[in-house]
Motif scaffolding. Structure first.
Motif, short mmCIF file in Angstrom:
data_model
loop_
_atom_site.label_atom_id
_atom_site.label_comp_id
_atom_site.label_asym_id
_atom_site.label_seq_id
_atom_site.Cartn_x
_atom_site.Cartn_y
_atom_site.Cartn_z
N ASP A 29 11.24 8.12 -4.03
CA ASP A 29 11.55 7.24 -5.15
C ASP A 29 11.60 5.78 -4.74
O ASP A 29 11.25 4.89 -5.52
N LEU A 30 12.03 5.51 -3.52
CA LEU A 30 12.11 4.13 -3.04
C LEU A 30 10.72 3.49 -3.03
O LEU A 30 10.57 2.33 -3.43
N ALA A 31 9.70 4.22 -2.63
CA ALA A 31 8.33 3.70 -2.63
C ALA A 31 7.90 3.36 -4.05
O ALA A 31 7.27 2.32 -4.29
N LEU A 94 15.56 -8.82 -1.20
CA LEU A 94 14.82 -7.80 -0.46
C LEU A 94 13.38 -7.71 -0.97
O LEU A 94 12.44 -7.66 -0.18
N ILE A 95 13.19 -7.73 -2.28
CA ILE A 95 11.84 -7.65 -2.84
C ILE A 95 11.01 -8.86 -2.41
O ILE A 95 9.85 -8.72 -2.03
N LEU A 96 11.60 -10.05 -2.43
CA LEU A 96 10.86 -11.23 -2.01
C LEU A 96 10.52 -11.16 -0.52
O LEU A 96 9.43 -11.57 -0.11
N SER A 97 11.42 -10.64 0.30
CA SER A 97 11.13 -10.47 1.73
C SER A 97 9.96 -9.52 1.94
O SER A 97 9.10 -9.75 2.79
N ILE A 98 9.93 -8.46 1.15
CA ILE A 98 8.85 -7.47 1.27
C ILE A 98 7.53 -8.05 0.78
O ILE A 98 6.51 -7.95 1.47
N THR A 99 7.54 -8.67 -0.41
CA THR A 99 6.27 -9.16 -0.97
C THR A 99 5.71 -10.32 -0.16
O THR A 99 4.49 -10.48 -0.06
N ASN A 100 6.58 -11.13 0.45
CA ASN A 100 6.11 -12.27 1.24
C ASN A 100 5.83 -11.91 2.69
O ASN A 100 5.05 -12.59 3.35
N GLY A 101 6.46 -10.87 3.22
CA GLY A 101 6.36 -10.59 4.63
C GLY A 101 5.52 -9.39 5.03
O GLY A 101 5.24 -9.20 6.22
N TYR A 102 5.12 -8.58 4.07
CA TYR A 102 4.41 -7.34 4.40
C TYR A 102 3.21 -7.12 3.49
O TYR A 102 3.27 -7.38 2.29
N ASP A 103 2.13 -6.62 4.09
CA ASP A 103 1.01 -6.09 3.30
C ASP A 103 1.38 -4.65 2.97
O ASP A 103 1.92 -3.94 3.81
N ARG A 104 1.11 -4.21 1.73
CA ARG A 104 1.55 -2.90 1.30
C ARG A 104 0.41 -2.06 0.75
O ARG A 104 -0.48 -2.59 0.09
N LYS A 105 0.47 -0.76 1.02
CA LYS A 105 -0.49 0.19 0.46
C LYS A 105 0.33 1.34 -0.14
O LYS A 105 1.02 2.05 0.57
N PHE A 106 0.24 1.49 -1.46
CA PHE A 106 1.02 2.50 -2.18
C PHE A 106 0.16 3.73 -2.44
O PHE A 106 -0.99 3.63 -2.83
N THR A 107 0.74 4.91 -2.23
CA THR A 107 0.09 6.17 -2.54
C THR A 107 0.99 6.92 -3.52
O THR A 107 2.12 7.27 -3.19
N ALA A 108 0.50 7.12 -4.74
CA ALA A 108 1.28 7.77 -5.78
C ALA A 108 1.29 9.28 -5.59
O ALA A 108 0.48 9.84 -4.84
N LYS A 109 2.19 9.93 -6.32
CA LYS A 109 2.18 11.39 -6.35
C LYS A 109 0.86 11.84 -6.96
O LYS A 109 0.32 11.18 -7.83
N ALA A 110 0.37 12.97 -6.52
CA ALA A 110 -0.86 13.53 -7.06
C ALA A 110 -0.53 14.41 -8.25
O ALA A 110 -0.01 15.51 -8.08
N GLU A 111 -0.80 13.92 -9.45
CA GLU A 111 -0.54 14.66 -10.68
C GLU A 111 0.86 15.24 -10.74
O GLU A 111 1.09 16.38 -11.12
N GLY A 112 1.84 14.43 -10.34
CA GLY A 112 3.23 14.84 -10.39
C GLY A 112 3.70 15.68 -9.22
O GLY A 112 4.85 16.07 -9.15
#
Length: 123
Positions: A29-31, A94-112
């Motif tokens: 859920d955090l992702a 925390l969100i600003l630290s993440i968006t400014n300091g890290y490149d991110r790649k999100f992988t969603a759940k596969a069809e739930g």
């Protein structure tokens, strides 16, 4: 300082970011919350100030300012309710630290099914 850490809670994520971990794998859920909160990158600076002030005032008003302000914040910031809720949970700093300091790649759940994840690499 570790080069790689896996986190599932806000506290673990904060510790990893504060310790300048090079690669963070966020699970569950955090992702998903981080992914939703990324809408903050599109918010103007004046709207960001308003969002920060509204979130800061929420504990002092018993949640009333937060509940009433969400509708106004969606209009002011252009962020959806899910994104504002995610920012409120994670914290603006925390969100600003993440968006400014890290490149991110999100992988969603596969069809739930399965588990969402996010790979974060320090810029």
């Amino acid at each position: 300082m570790s080069n790689l850490v896996e986190v599932r809670t806000k506290e673990e994520l904060e510790a990893a970011v504060n310790n300048k971990v090079e690669k963070i794998i966020v699970k569950g859920d955090l992702a998903e919350k981080i992914h939703k909160a990324e809408a903050i990158k599109k918010v103007s600076k004046p709207a960001l100030v308003i969002l920060g002030a509204a979130l800061a005032a929420t504990p002092f008003t018993g949640g009333v300012s937060g509940a009433v302000g969400v509708v106004g914040l969606t209009a002011t910031t252009g962020m959806g309710i899910a994104a504002i809720t995610a920012v409120a949970f994670l914290g603006l700093a925390l969100i600003l630290s993440i968006t400014n300091g890290y490149d991110r790649k999100f992988t969603a759940k596969a069809e739930g099914f399965g588990e969402a994840s996010m790979e974060m690499n320090k810029k």
